[in-house]
Write an enzyme that holds these catalytic residues in place. Structure first.
Site, PDB file in Angstrom:
ATOM      1  N   LYS A 186       0.833  -1.207   0.000  1.00 51.33           N
ATOM      2  CA  LYS A 186       0.000   0.000   0.000  1.00 51.33           C
ATOM      3  C   LYS A 186       0.867   1.257   0.000  1.00 51.33           C
ATOM      4  O   LYS A 186       0.511   2.276  -0.620  1.00 51.33           O
ATOM      5  CB  LYS A 186      -0.913   0.002   1.230  1.00 51.33           C
ATOM      6  CG  LYS A 186      -1.828   1.236   1.364  1.00 51.33           C
ATOM      7  CD  LYS A 186      -2.724   1.427   0.142  1.00 51.33           C
ATOM      8  CE  LYS A 186      -3.933   2.309   0.423  1.00 51.33           C
ATOM      9  NZ  LYS A 186      -3.667   3.607   1.003  1.00 51.33           N
ATOM     10  N   GLU A 193       0.517   6.687  -6.644  1.00 49.84           N
ATOM     11  CA  GLU A 193      -0.625   7.614  -6.698  1.00 49.84           C
ATOM     12  C   GLU A 193      -0.149   9.067  -6.735  1.00 49.84           C
ATOM     13  O   GLU A 193      -0.663   9.877  -7.518  1.00 49.84           O
ATOM     14  CB  GLU A 193      -1.506   7.367  -5.473  1.00 49.84           C
ATOM     15  CG  GLU A 193      -2.716   8.260  -5.333  1.00 49.84           C
ATOM     16  CD  GLU A 193      -3.435   7.970  -4.032  1.00 49.84           C
ATOM     17  OE1 GLU A 193      -3.504   8.866  -3.162  1.00 49.84           O
ATOM     18  OE2 GLU A 193      -3.919   6.823  -3.861  1.00 49.84           O
TER      19      GLU A 193
END
Length: 336
Positions: A186, A193
């Site tokens: 993550k 991102e």
């Protein structure tokens, strides 16, 4: 399956609602009593304190934390004092994977299992589902599979990648490895991102300024002349362009979908100051890359751009202006 949820913010509350819709039993606790009561109305079992929360869960308990990373250790200490051997504690927030390794070791000594879950989906997760990157013991992760499966998006209309191995990844959740693995994946997900968001933002800014040739430009020694103003006479409609790119374009994505929504709601983005936060994952990704000797120039630049957006480069810019004044008598132009 029964699950206890601590932390009923935007994501935690919607995760509970998604589980309730699938007929799981949820016991909920939050410092905000109104948040607890809101979910009680939806069918959850509420608790006013951690001891009450623990009493209402069947043993061995499964407890999911959806709280800021800075609060996890203190909450774990409180829970460890109330938990019994065999209980499972899941951290679904954005913790540093190195903290997960330590926490799993410390809790194991007390007979408590620890699972780290990198959770992506944001405020849309209630309807779309949550992508989950999971770290922990295989047996414990398998035990929790009904929870992960319910929270996940499912395969939907997306066909599995040709040649890919059959796994839960096609459903939107994956056991990535031992303690810390979920948050490691993550962490990198969020680093990527940052880079994707920065690329869209920079490209759209070039389009936004494509009418510079139509604007009055100061002619002095401090301003670079625009040699061919006739080359920059375009007034692009960014709402329409982002909508266009959503269809058949190589750069189509959910991030672009969200960007198009923002431009449709506010073409000039008047409600935003441009001050962009970072919650840690981008920094940790770069730190891991340094220790692995992996070059990440795009991810690094995207993180530093966020620092700049918050005024962290202001002093350095003053130093630049001071040097230009000292060696060339250059006087700063007023801001637009």
């Amino acid at each position: 399956m029964q699950l206890g949820m601590i932390g009923l913010g935007r994501m935690g509350a919607n995760m509970v609602r998604r589980l309730l819709r699938a007929h799981h039993e949820c016991v909920v606790y939050d410092r905000n009593a109104e948040a607890v009561q809101g979910l009680v109305k939806d069918g959850a079992v509420g608790a006013e304190s951690l001891p009450e929360f623990m009493r209402k869960l069947e043993q061995p308990r499964a407890i999911w934390l959806m709280i800021p990373a800075a609060l996890v250790d203190a909450t774990l200490n409180d829970l460890a004092a109330l938990a019994t051997s065999g209980d499972i504690i899941i951290d679904g927030g954005n913790s540093y994977y190195i903290d997960d390794i330590r926490r799993a070791r410390e809790l194991k000594d007390k007979g408590i299992h620890y699972v780290d879950v990198g959770t992506s989906g944001g405020v849309w997760g209630l309807e779309r589902g949550y992508c989950q990157m999971i770290g922990g013991e295989q047996e414990v992760v398998t035990h929790l599979d009904p929870i992960f499966k319910t929270l996940a998006p499912g395969s939907g209309s997306i066909e599995p990648t040709p040649g890919s191995a059959a796994s839960t990844a096609s459903e939107g959740y994956l056991h990535c490895g031992p303690a810390g693995a979920g948050h490691f994946v993550k962490m990198v997900h969020n680093g990527i991102e940052y880079g994707l968001m920065a690329a869209y933002a920079e490209g759209l800014n070039v389009l936004h300024h494509a009418n510079e040739g139509k604007l009055e430009r100061t002619a002095d020694a401090e301003t670079t002349p625009l040699r061919h103003p006739e080359h920059y006479v375009y007034d692009f409609n960014l709402a329409e362009i982002t909508e266009l790119w959503r269809r058949g374009s190589v750069i189509a994505s959910w991030l672009l979908d969200l960007t198009a929504i923002s431009f449709a709601q506010s073409p000039e983005l008047e409600g935003y100051s441009g001050r962009v936060a970072d919650s840690g994952e981008g920094r940790w990704t770069i730190q891991a890359a340094i220790e692995e000797s992996v070059p990440v120039p795009v991810l690094s630049a995207a993180l530093f751009q966020r620092f700049d957006s918050r005024g962290e480069a202001e002093f350095a810019n003053k130093v630049l202006s001071a040097m230009r004044f000292q060696f060339g008598g250059h006087v700063e132009r007023p801001a637009k």
